[in-house]
Design an enzyme around this catalytic site. Structure first.
Site, short mmCIF file in Angstrom:
data_model
loop_
_atom_site.label_atom_id
_atom_site.label_comp_id
_atom_site.label_asym_id
_atom_site.label_seq_id
_atom_site.Cartn_x
_atom_site.Cartn_y
_atom_site.Cartn_z
N LYS A 85 1.27 -0.11 15.29
CA LYS A 85 2.54 -0.05 15.01
C LYS A 85 3.38 -0.98 16.52
O LYS A 85 4.18 -2.15 16.67
CB LYS A 85 3.54 1.58 15.81
N TYR A 129 4.34 5.86 9.61
CA TYR A 129 3.28 5.56 10.02
C TYR A 129 3.98 4.51 9.13
O TYR A 129 3.81 3.42 8.94
CB TYR A 129 2.10 5.79 8.71
N PRO A 164 -4.51 0.71 18.38
CA PRO A 164 -3.92 0.38 17.26
C PRO A 164 -4.10 1.49 16.07
O PRO A 164 -3.55 1.11 15.06
CB PRO A 164 -4.56 -0.76 17.40
N HIS A 205 0.71 -0.97 0.10
CA HIS A 205 0.34 0.13 0.15
C HIS A 205 0.82 1.15 0.08
O HIS A 205 1.74 1.46 0.84
CB HIS A 205 -1.14 -0.37 0.90
N TYR A 229 -8.79 6.21 7.01
CA TYR A 229 -9.07 6.57 8.85
C TYR A 229 -10.44 7.56 8.24
O TYR A 229 -9.88 8.71 8.40
CB TYR A 229 -7.96 6.69 9.00
#
Ligand code: RFL
Ligand code: PHB
Length: 393
Positions: free
Chosen positions: A299, A387, A295, A72, A201
């Site tokens: 990570k 990220y 979460p 991704h 998100y």
């Protein structure tokens, strides 16, 4: 029974450590409290940083990951009725992440360990670690109804948040940092194709939502819910309707998730936790045994992998040169990365969720922060770097 490295816990940290040590010619024994099926089915994380993917590949555990993992290059953030995509490679000098479930990582590592590695015992419950500050620490465990002892040169506690290894560090030398959050996640698996090919998100007045995936035909979806929520209160219909409401945005009018049978539902509490130091004598802590992140930053699994990569290198150095210098710096080296991830996970969590006691002022601050990420390449790069994960060096 004696081994060089006694590993408590057969989750991702323990299994990857055993594999890395095997590749260095260091013998180990893994003791796992649960049975194999349970460990292989436990639904948890889904995102691997590039450094984690590289480590699995280098360890010889990358064949299925390379075939089935889904790279991704970005995520979408939805807030204040708009959608903004964050492009990882252009913001991070080419880095990305891979969607490959923790269940699959664990299956691959178990198969390798059983085929090529040292003993991996299931249904082996460790009850205590003794002699942490001596030259031969011992692990006491119950297996096949008998109390047994494994004597070791080193012991590594990879036994997760509810494990026993942390207690080997005397309470007077241990410092714990902790935060709990006033909300949980309702996580569901659905036999429904993800509508969008990246993770979404969503910040919304109704609470946070996340759309992830496990394969081109299976979605993994999360909703912010109050602590103490019972899954019985959430029918499939209510879950789908609430997800659609939280993801709704004027940027994609009429956007809806593809629906399908929901095959599992669970409520996950959110917590930040760090125990320092991550070593006492000849006992080391790795992964969730030493630290927990909520979460939202994806990570947890990646931190567990980073710990054992650092530890395997340190043990290899000790084995080949007799020097314990990297073992001595293990805790500090890991904690630096751990605290960066703690901060990022806290940032993602508190920026995207709605605290039940949140004021309108605080909501506007969250939106201002998300606007900043959407309009400033610097702010977007800060998120993208965290990220995708810092290189292991
Ligand atoms: P694990 O995976 O918890 O593995 C620890 C293993 O140790 C065993 N064990 C013992 N064995 C022998 N004797 C004892 N006394 C033992 N006590 C425990 C356990 O049975 C288990 O097999 O820790 P590890 O290896 O450090 O790996 C860490 C990751 O699993 C964890 O960070 C992530 O999965 C966190 N996490 C998530 N992270 C994400 O990035 N995204 C997610 O969606 C996500 N969901 C989750 C999660 C963690 C959860 N936990 C721990 C409650 C969902 C849940 C439910
Ligand atoms: C998941 O796919 O389970 C997942 C993905 C991203 C997160 C958390 C969980 O931040």
């Amino acid at each position: 029974m004696h081994t060089t490295v006694g590993i408590i816990g057969g989750g991702p940290a323990g299994l990857l450590l055993a594999r890395l040590l095997h590749n260095e010619g260091i013998d180990s024994v893994v003791l796992e409290r649960r049975d194999r099926t349970y460990v292989e089915q436990r639904q948890r994380a889904g995102i691997l940083e590039q450094a984690t993917v590289d480590a699995l590949r280098n360890a010889g555990a990358g064949a299925r990951l390379d075939r089935e993992g889904m790279p991704h290059d970005g995520i979408e953030i939805r807030f204040a009725n708009r959608a903004h995509r964050i492009d990882f490679p252009s913001l991070t000098g080419g880095r990305n992440v891979t969607v490959y479930a923790q269940t699959e990582v664990v299956k691959d590592l178990i198969a390798l360990q059983l085929a090529e590695g040292g003993p991996l015992l299931f249904d082996a419950q460790v009850t205590s670690v003794e002699g942490a500050d001596t030259a031969t620490p011992a692990v006491r465990f119950i297996h096949e109804g008998r109390q047994q002892t494994l004597s070791c040169d080193y012991v590594v506690g990879c036994d997760g948040f509810h494990g026993v290894a942390r207690n080997a560090v005397p309470a007077s030398l241990r410092t714990t940092y902790e935060r709990t959050y006033p909300y949980s996640w309702l996580g569901v698996l659905a036999e429904a194709p993800p509508v969008y090919n990246e993770l979404i998100y969503a910040h919304s007045e109704r609470g946070f939502a996340l759309a992830s995936m496990r394969s081109p035909s299976v979605s993994r979806l999360y909703l912010q819910v109050p602590n103490g929520t019972d899954t019985a209160a959430w029918s499939d219909q209510r879950i789908w309707d609430e997800l659609d409401a939280r993801f709704a945005t004027d940027s994609h009018p009429g956007w809806k998730l593809e629906r399908g049978p929901i095959t599992s539902k669970a409520v996950l509490p959110m917590r930040s936790h760090v125990t320092e130091p991550m070593r006492y004598g000849r006992v080391f802590l790795a992964g969730d045994a030493a630290h927990i992140v909520p979460p939202t930053g994806a990570k947890g699994l990646n931190l567990a992998a980073a710990d054992v990569i650092v530890l395997a290198r340190a043990l290899a150095r000790w084995r080949t040169t007799g020097s314990g210098d990297l073992l001595d710096t293990y805790s500090d080296t890991c904690l630096q990365r751990v605290w960066r991830a703690e901060h990022f996970s806290y940032f993602m969590t508190t920026t995207l969720h709605t605290d039940p006691n949140q004021s309108a002022f605080e909501t506007r601050l969250q939106i201002a922060q998300l606007e900043r990420v959407a309009t400033s390449p610097h702010a977007a790069a800060e998120l993208a770097e965290n990220y995708t994960g810092l290189p292991l060096g």
